[in-house]
Design a protein around this motif. Structure first.
Motif, mmCIF file in Angstrom:
data_model
loop_
_atom_site.group_PDB
_atom_site.id
_atom_site.type_symbol
_atom_site.label_atom_id
_atom_site.label_comp_id
_atom_site.label_asym_id
_atom_site.label_seq_id
_atom_site.Cartn_x
_atom_site.Cartn_y
_atom_site.Cartn_z
ATOM 1 N N GLN A 129 0.662 -1.151 -0.301
ATOM 2 C CA GLN A 129 0.143 -0.289 -0.094
ATOM 3 C C GLN A 129 0.673 1.356 -0.136
ATOM 4 O O GLN A 129 1.795 0.950 0.604
ATOM 5 C CB GLN A 129 -0.533 0.004 1.393
ATOM 6 N N LYS A 130 0.294 1.903 -1.057
ATOM 7 C CA LYS A 130 1.046 3.480 -0.346
ATOM 8 C C LYS A 130 0.967 4.466 0.386
ATOM 9 O O LYS A 130 0.792 4.207 1.229
ATOM 10 C CB LYS A 130 1.050 4.243 -2.101
ATOM 11 N N GLY A 131 2.441 4.406 0.772
ATOM 12 C CA GLY A 131 2.017 5.351 2.065
ATOM 13 C C GLY A 131 2.643 4.738 3.390
ATOM 14 O O GLY A 131 2.858 5.126 4.490
ATOM 15 N N SER A 132 3.033 3.351 3.322
ATOM 16 C CA SER A 132 3.130 2.178 4.779
ATOM 17 C C SER A 132 4.125 2.029 4.730
ATOM 18 O O SER A 132 5.519 1.767 3.748
ATOM 19 C CB SER A 132 2.426 1.113 3.947
ATOM 20 N N ARG A 133 4.327 2.474 6.498
ATOM 21 C CA ARG A 133 6.465 2.574 6.589
ATOM 22 C C ARG A 133 6.384 1.856 7.785
ATOM 23 O O ARG A 133 7.050 1.868 7.940
ATOM 24 C CB ARG A 133 6.961 3.736 6.562
#
Length: 152
Positions: A129-133
């Motif tokens: 997922q975009k932005g998952s850190r």
């Protein structure tokens, strides 16, 4: 049994570092994100854990480890000289946890994030997922099997 992925920078702790610990395994400590910490606390003995190298030339899933000791108090939070020291954490009410991992196997090639994003089974996984850190990511059994199918 549950499945997980943990991210690490190989300069700090690589799949080879984990392999070198032998049967003793390695304490997976220093996690300082509450959601990731909560995932560590959910881990149980026998759970399978993908090791993911980040911030390096070959980013991706590089191997597999197993949880051999469930969540325990991360001692680094109480060590002032540690980069993971937390002056607000008290021994009577510790904030941070760690688990012990043991090496299972190293993959021949890293499985890159770009390739993981192409797997239909991985579409809902937080890793892609975009932005998952997050440094600790849960995996469904179907996601775990899809990844293993690419490395076997």
């Amino acid at each position: 049994m549950k499945y997980w992925l943990v991210k690490t920078e190989p300069d700090e702790c690589s799949i080879d570092t984990i392999a070198d610990t032998g049967s003793e395994g390695i304490a997976w400590d220093g996690v300082r994100n509450y959601q990731a910490r909560n995932f560590l606390r959910e881990m149980a003995k026998g759970d399978q854990v993908f090791i993911y190298h980040s911030s390096c030339a070959k980013v991706g899933i590089v191997g597999l480890a197993e949880v051999t000791e469930e969540a325990f108090v991360d001692p680094l939070q109480f060590e002032p000289e540690s980069a993971y020291f937390d002056p607000k954490s008290m021994p009577e009410n510790p904030r941070w946890s760690a688990v012990r991992l043991q090496f299972v196997r190293k993959f021949k090639q890293p499985l890159a994030l770009k390739e993981l994003k192409t797997l239909p089974a991985m579409a809902e996984n937080p890793l892609v997922q975009k932005g998952s850190r997050l440094s600790v990511v849960p995996f469904q059994a179907s996601e775990y099997q899809a990844v293993l199918a690419l490395v076997d």
